[in-house]
Motif scaffolding. Structure first.
Motif, PDB file in Angstrom:
ATOM      1  N   MET A  26       7.373  -6.791  22.979  1.00  0.00           N
ATOM      2  CA  MET A  26       6.845  -6.292  22.426  1.00  0.00           C
ATOM      3  C   MET A  26       8.472  -5.709  21.608  1.00  0.00           C
ATOM      4  N   ALA A  27       9.107  -4.936  23.124  1.00  0.00           N
ATOM      5  CA  ALA A  27      10.053  -4.193  22.795  1.00  0.00           C
ATOM      6  C   ALA A  27      10.941  -4.493  21.212  1.00  0.00           C
ATOM      7  N   ASP A  28      11.178  -5.499  21.562  1.00  0.00           N
ATOM      8  CA  ASP A  28      12.608  -6.080  20.495  1.00  0.00           C
ATOM      9  C   ASP A  28      11.641  -6.264  18.915  1.00  0.00           C
ATOM     10  N   VAL A  29      10.308  -6.297  18.770  1.00  0.00           N
ATOM     11  CA  VAL A  29       9.715  -6.012  17.246  1.00  0.00           C
ATOM     12  C   VAL A  29      10.387  -5.207  16.337  1.00  0.00           C
ATOM     13  N   ASN A  30      10.940  -5.643  15.439  1.00  0.00           N
ATOM     14  CA  ASN A  30      11.376  -4.808  13.933  1.00  0.00           C
ATOM     15  C   ASN A  30      10.425  -4.010  13.709  1.00  0.00           C
ATOM     16  N   ARG A  31      10.591  -2.410  13.450  1.00  0.00           N
ATOM     17  CA  ARG A  31       9.348  -1.714  12.944  1.00  0.00           C
ATOM     18  C   ARG A  31       9.662  -1.178  12.049  1.00  0.00           C
ATOM     19  N   GLY A  32      10.918  -0.547  11.974  1.00  0.00           N
ATOM     20  CA  GLY A  32      11.044  -0.295  10.571  1.00  0.00           C
ATOM     21  C   GLY A  32      10.831  -0.579   9.411  1.00  0.00           C
ATOM     22  N   ASN A  33      12.097  -1.937   9.514  1.00  0.00           N
ATOM     23  CA  ASN A  33      12.553  -2.007   8.296  1.00  0.00           C
ATOM     24  C   ASN A  33      11.517  -3.440   7.745  1.00  0.00           C
ATOM     25  N   ARG A  34      10.319  -3.407   7.851  1.00  0.00           N
ATOM     26  CA  ARG A  34       9.239  -5.084   8.001  1.00  0.00           C
ATOM     27  C   ARG A  34       8.751  -4.958   6.003  1.00  0.00           C
ATOM     28  N   PRO A  35       8.433  -6.170   5.764  1.00  0.00           N
ATOM     29  CA  PRO A  35       8.124  -6.205   3.901  1.00  0.00           C
ATOM     30  C   PRO A  35       6.703  -5.306   4.361  1.00  0.00           C
ATOM     31  N   LEU A  36       6.157  -4.048   3.365  1.00  0.00           N
ATOM     32  CA  LEU A  36       4.553  -3.883   3.639  1.00  0.00           C
ATOM     33  C   LEU A  36       4.347  -5.101   2.109  1.00  0.00           C
ATOM     34  N   SER A  37       2.653  -4.556   2.850  1.00  0.00           N
ATOM     35  CA  SER A  37       1.894  -5.236   2.308  1.00  0.00           C
ATOM     36  C   SER A  37       1.527  -4.612   0.933  1.00  0.00           C
ATOM     37  N   PRO A  38       1.088  -5.358  -0.558  1.00  0.00           N
ATOM     38  CA  PRO A  38       1.462  -3.917  -1.317  1.00  0.00           C
ATOM     39  C   PRO A  38       0.313  -3.281  -1.199  1.00  0.00           C
ATOM     40  N   HIS A  39       0.320  -2.564  -1.844  1.00  0.00           N
ATOM     41  CA  HIS A  39      -0.975  -1.282  -1.542  1.00  0.00           C
ATOM     42  C   HIS A  39      -1.490  -1.670  -3.674  1.00  0.00           C
ATOM     43  N   MET A  40      -2.712  -2.393  -3.540  1.00  0.00           N
ATOM     44  CA  MET A  40      -3.194  -2.931  -4.586  1.00  0.00           C
ATOM     45  C   MET A  40      -3.611  -1.659  -5.615  1.00  0.00           C
ATOM     46  N   GLN A  41      -3.107  -0.530  -5.033  1.00  0.00           N
ATOM     47  CA  GLN A  41      -3.784   0.246  -6.670  1.00  0.00           C
ATOM     48  C   GLN A  41      -2.713   1.006  -7.809  1.00  0.00           C
ATOM     49  N   VAL A  42      -1.190  -0.059  -6.870  1.00  0.00           N
ATOM     50  CA  VAL A  42      -0.021   1.242  -7.756  1.00  0.00           C
ATOM     51  C   VAL A  42       0.723   0.280  -8.650  1.00  0.00           C
ATOM     52  N   TYR A  43       0.647  -1.475  -7.501  1.00  0.00           N
ATOM     53  CA  TYR A  43       1.183  -3.074  -7.470  1.00  0.00           C
ATOM     54  C   TYR A  43       1.280  -3.131  -8.003  1.00  0.00           C
ATOM     55  N   ARG A  44       2.317  -3.222  -9.154  1.00  0.00           N
ATOM     56  CA  ARG A  44       2.134  -4.011 -10.690  1.00  0.00           C
ATOM     57  C   ARG A  44       2.607  -5.311 -10.122  1.00  0.00           C
ATOM     58  N   LEU A  45       1.563  -6.600 -10.612  1.00  0.00           N
ATOM     59  CA  LEU A  45       1.869  -7.661 -10.169  1.00  0.00           C
ATOM     60  C   LEU A  45       2.461  -8.757 -10.880  1.00  0.00           C
ATOM     61  N   PRO A  46       3.536  -9.249  -9.713  1.00  0.00           N
ATOM     62  CA  PRO A  46       4.958  -9.515 -11.148  1.00  0.00           C
ATOM     63  C   PRO A  46       4.439 -11.161 -11.392  1.00  0.00           C
ATOM     64  N   LEU A  47       5.293 -11.046 -12.882  1.00  0.00           N
ATOM     65  CA  LEU A  47       4.611 -12.527 -14.261  1.00  0.00           C
ATOM     66  C   LEU A  47       4.132 -13.755 -13.154  1.00  0.00           C
ATOM     67  N   ALA A  48       4.379 -14.017 -12.388  1.00  0.00           N
ATOM     68  CA  ALA A  48       4.315 -15.246 -11.550  1.00  0.00           C
ATOM     69  C   ALA A  48       2.375 -15.030 -11.625  1.00  0.00           C
ATOM     70  N   ALA A  49       2.373 -14.007 -10.458  1.00  0.00           N
ATOM     71  CA  ALA A  49       1.232 -13.632  -9.860  1.00  0.00           C
ATOM     72  C   ALA A  49       0.062 -13.749 -11.622  1.00  0.00           C
ATOM     73  N   ILE A  50       0.735 -13.026 -12.210  1.00  0.00           N
ATOM     74  CA  ILE A  50       0.316 -12.873 -14.117  1.00  0.00           C
ATOM     75  C   ILE A  50      -0.231 -14.843 -14.429  1.00  0.00           C
ATOM     76  N   THR A  51       0.831 -15.342 -14.413  1.00  0.00           N
ATOM     77  CA  THR A  51      -0.168 -16.729 -14.717  1.00  0.00           C
ATOM     78  C   THR A  51      -0.432 -17.653 -13.848  1.00  0.00           C
ATOM     79  N   SER A  52      -0.007 -17.495 -12.593  1.00  0.00           N
ATOM     80  CA  SER A  52      -0.829 -17.881 -11.440  1.00  0.00           C
ATOM     81  C   SER A  52      -1.945 -17.214 -12.005  1.00  0.00           C
ATOM     82  N   ILE A  53      -3.161 -16.398 -11.634  1.00  0.00           N
ATOM     83  CA  ILE A  53      -4.148 -15.633 -12.084  1.00  0.00           C
ATOM     84  C   ILE A  53      -5.171 -16.318 -13.609  1.00  0.00           C
ATOM     85  N   MET A  54      -3.856 -16.134 -14.667  1.00  0.00           N
ATOM     86  CA  MET A  54      -4.233 -16.608 -15.538  1.00  0.00           C
ATOM     87  C   MET A  54      -4.479 -18.717 -15.552  1.00  0.00           C
ATOM     88  N   THR A  55      -4.160 -19.142 -14.576  1.00  0.00           N
ATOM     89  CA  THR A  55      -4.291 -20.649 -15.020  1.00  0.00           C
ATOM     90  C   THR A  55      -5.662 -21.237 -14.120  1.00  0.00           C
TER      91      THR A  55
END
Lengths: 130, 128
Positions: free
Chosen positions: A1-30
């Motif tokens: 586990m020592a070589d796991v990168n803990r500092g610079n990983r992408p975070l999962s979106p925080h749904m209350q402040v996350y602005r949906l990208p256009l591709a996500a909006i058109t996806s749900i509109m489908t």
């Protein structure tokens, strides 16, 4: 586990402040347009069945189809149908491994939005003037 | 060590337990619908506004009848598969079963109604 990168990983979106990208909006509109098409198909199938049920049934259905309610439902359905069709074509590209980069997905989203409006206006023009 | 092939391990996975077949059906039907959508819009656009006898005669002709029948049959079965994905995403347990049954029953009722209407208009037109 020592070589796991803990500092610079992408975070999962925080749904209350996350602005949906256009591709996500058109996806749900489908999904939304696909399900909303029920309204247009019900109106048209009712109209078709009324046409073989008798003159009074047809008069009622035909009045609704040609009223402003029918105009709103059918124009909305035409737009939903074009949107769903273009978004479906994008899904065929996705399945083939195309248009998956962020800029490409963004451009395809605009193509779907603008394309669906243009094709709906073209349909209306053809219907009223051709 | 489990004596199981990777294929066997993957079979039946996914919330619908039949994901590959559904996905392939949606792919095939969507290709058909890309062609049927403009054709159907033209057929319906030409039909709206016709007086009753002309409308019956119009849908008695092969091209309008076939395009309308194909669009509604392929479209509604595509709709069954599409709603199934939505139902599997948002509903659980009994609600999921009820929603699937409602979707399938409703869609086939729409197909039956449309095909009946088109068949009757064709027969009426042939009789004339």
């Amino acid at each position: 586990m020592a070589d796991v990168n803990r500092g610079n990983r992408p975070l999962s979106p925080h749904m209350q402040v996350y602005r949906l990208p256009l591709a996500a909006i058109t996806s749900i509109m489908t999904r939304i347009t696909g399900h909303a098409l029920v309204a247009g198909i019900l109106l048209l199938v009712w109209w078709l069945v009324a046409a073989v049920s008798g003159p009074r049934a047809f008069a009622a259905a035909d009045w609704v189809v040609r009223s402003w309610i029918g105009f709103i439902v059918l124009t909305g359905s035409a737009w939903a149908l074009w949107f769903h069709t273009l978004a479906g074509i994008r899904h065929l590209f996705y399945d083939a491994g195309q248009l998956l980069r962020i800029e490409e997905a963004e451009r395809a989203s605009w193509a779907i939005i603008i394309g669906s409006v243009v094709l709906t206006l073209l349909s209306l023009i053809l219907f009223f003037f051709a | 060590m489990r004596y199981i092939t990777p294929r066997k391990a993957a079979m039946g996975l996914g919330s619908a337990h039949s994901g590959t077949a559904d996905h392939w059906f949606l792919t095939v039907s969507s290709c058909a619908l890309v062609l049927l959508v403009p054709a159907f819009l033209l057929v319906i656009g030409n039909a709206i506004g016709l007086p009753h006898p002309e409308l019956v005669a119009y849908f008695g002709r092969p091209y309008p009848a076939l395009i309308t029948a194909l669009f509604i049959v392929v479209g509604m079965v595509h709709f069954i598969k599409g709603t199934r994905i939505m139902i599997d995403d948002y509903f659980q347990h009994t609600a999921r079963k009820v929603a699937i049954i409602v979707s399938v029953v409703f869609s086939w009722a729409v197909i039956a109604a449309a095909v009946f209407a088109l068949a009757k208009m064709t027969l009426v037109t042939v009789a004339i």
